[in-house]
Design an enzyme around this catalytic site. Sequence first.
Site, PDB file in Angstrom:
ATOM      1  N   SER A 257       0.961  -1.150   0.092  1.00  0.00           N
ATOM      2  CA  SER A 257      -0.105   0.207  -0.068  1.00  0.00           C
ATOM      3  C   SER A 257       0.863   1.332   0.241  1.00  0.00           C
ATOM      4  O   SER A 257       1.513   1.375  -0.856  1.00  0.00           O
ATOM      5  CB  SER A 257      -0.892   0.046   1.085  1.00  0.00           C
ATOM      6  OG  SER A 257      -2.068   0.601   0.905  1.00  0.00           O
ATOM      7  N   LYS A 261       4.370   2.153  -2.310  1.00  0.00           N
ATOM      8  CA  LYS A 261       4.537   3.295  -3.046  1.00  0.00           C
ATOM      9  C   LYS A 261       6.159   3.492  -2.931  1.00  0.00           C
ATOM     10  O   LYS A 261       6.736   3.789  -3.546  1.00  0.00           O
ATOM     11  CB  LYS A 261       3.734   4.431  -2.644  1.00  0.00           C
ATOM     12  CG  LYS A 261       2.346   4.426  -2.873  1.00  0.00           C
ATOM     13  CD  LYS A 261       1.503   5.547  -2.385  1.00  0.00           C
ATOM     14  CE  LYS A 261       0.275   5.282  -1.815  1.00  0.00           C
ATOM     15  NZ  LYS A 261      -0.999   4.620  -2.615  1.00  0.00           N
ATOM     16  N   HIS A 398      -7.870  -5.470   0.205  1.00  0.00           N
ATOM     17  CA  HIS A 398      -6.482  -4.781   0.687  1.00  0.00           C
ATOM     18  C   HIS A 398      -5.950  -5.218   1.866  1.00  0.00           C
ATOM     19  O   HIS A 398      -6.163  -5.136   3.037  1.00  0.00           O
ATOM     20  CB  HIS A 398      -6.853  -3.311   0.748  1.00  0.00           C
ATOM     21  CG  HIS A 398      -5.755  -2.252   0.964  1.00  0.00           C
ATOM     22  ND1 HIS A 398      -4.876  -2.204  -0.324  1.00  0.00           N
ATOM     23  CD2 HIS A 398      -5.332  -1.414   1.450  1.00  0.00           C
ATOM     24  CE1 HIS A 398      -4.121  -1.362  -0.200  1.00  0.00           C
ATOM     25  NE2 HIS A 398      -4.371  -0.788   1.175  1.00  0.00           N
TER      26      HIS A 398
HETATM   27  C1  GCU Z   1      -5.161   4.849   1.725  1.00  0.00           C
HETATM   28  C2  GCU Z   1      -4.561   5.842   0.590  1.00  0.00           C
HETATM   29  C3  GCU Z   1      -3.829   4.740  -0.346  1.00  0.00           C
HETATM   30  C4  GCU Z   1      -2.816   3.739   0.591  1.00  0.00           C
HETATM   31  C5  GCU Z   1      -3.720   3.243   1.596  1.00  0.00           C
HETATM   32  C6  GCU Z   1      -2.719   2.490   2.620  1.00  0.00           C
HETATM   33  O1  GCU Z   1      -6.208   4.144   1.407  1.00  0.00           O
HETATM   34  O2  GCU Z   1      -5.922   6.260  -0.102  1.00  0.00           O
HETATM   35  O3  GCU Z   1      -3.102   5.410  -1.177  1.00  0.00           O
HETATM   36  O4  GCU Z   1      -2.254   3.286  -0.307  1.00  0.00           O
HETATM   37  O5  GCU Z   1      -4.521   4.083   2.410  1.00  0.00           O
HETATM   38  O6  GCU Z   1      -1.611   2.600   2.770  1.00  0.00           O
HETATM   39  O7  GCU Z   1      -3.207   1.304   3.068  1.00  0.00           O
END
Ligand code: GCU
Length: 417
Positions: A257, A261, A398
Amino acid sequence: MGLHRTAYRFFLGIFFIALANPSIAQQKLNGMELPDVLTMNNGIKVTTARQWRNQRRPELLTFFKKEMYGQSPGKPVNMTFKVFDTDTKALGGKATRKQITVYFNGKADGPQMDILMYLPNQVKHKVPAIVGLNFDGNQSVNNDPAIKMSNSWMDKTKGVVNNRATEATRGVDAGQWPLEMILAKGYAVATVYRGDIDPDYDDGFKNGVQGLYPQLQNRGDNFATVAAWAWGLSRILDYLETDKAVDAKRVGVFGFSRLGKAAVWAGATDERFPLVISNESGAGGAKLFHYTGGERIRRLCTKFPHWFCGNFKKYMDQDSILPFDQHMVIALIAPRPVYIASAEGDTNSNPEAEFWGAKGADPVYRLLGTDGLPASSWPPVSTPVIGRIAYHVRPGGHNVTDYDWAQYLKFADRYLK
Ligand code: GCU
């Protein structure tokens, strides 16, 4: 009337952007047009590995540092490591646990991070390793009571009181960190809490490592949080280069997540990582902004204004007409192996847009003589496609699951062993 005016402004905006970028060559992908990863800003098509290496790759790297992730400092000259814990009989004797504090400026009261590391005891030679940041503190990745409790600022979740972890947080993320499975395959694991490097809230960069680099603040390409996390991943690798139990040339970088990135950006910027794993990194990771659906730049920049640099905010609402996209960031990893994984129910990351992000990097991998991503359409769930670029989408939401790790370990076996 108001609507007309908004529509008029919108089309006028598009017209001027088109006018300003008359020569952006397009790359066709599944009926979608993306800015071409293999055309230089001056319009020249990249046709050789040398041109990619010496011209196009540096040009893209410079662009993403300036416009999206911000500038990062190098390795701190005064950084020191202190191994404060070694237990050769951890996890029921299967592993050796080490814990190391990294003092970024060499001072015990300066910014610092704690590395938690497990080494597989059954392997008698130098081992490959997987490094990654964790969401909720080192103590959250396993029930091992000897893991140092994090004392860093933390979001208010799962056993966190007054933004600090309590005993109730031990092992809460163990499901995402199947240590025994990873160790059984002969890999070491090294992890750090994201908040040790930079706490995940908009604090004007008062806390975290940014305080050490005032010259990288108050500018459009400031050293922001995702870049700081990526930088922290490189600092874990700096430590591993000093640890004789690890083969530092075989260290894969993993992230889930927002930390995915960071892993993608670490892979793009630090070529010492020979393998990159992006688990549902979504927007600002593997997801294409041009593709409709999922998180957009406006949300990234308003809900998490500290993640990307100030310059990135000017791209809000331009997702589908950007002069760049994330396939170019993935391409910066080429020709090193990269695994992009999605989850079917993770609409915010947009699984299909992650697939096309991976596929968009394929021409660079092929130019460099590899097989790229051997798939021409988005594969069905639970059907990994494995090339130098690999991809899967699994059922569910997720998360990081054993299924995900099983694929990553197979991939690592192929390229790190
Ligand atoms: C939020 C955000 C995402 C990110 C996520 C996470 O949902 O919008 O960009 O990847 O958090 O880190 O779980």
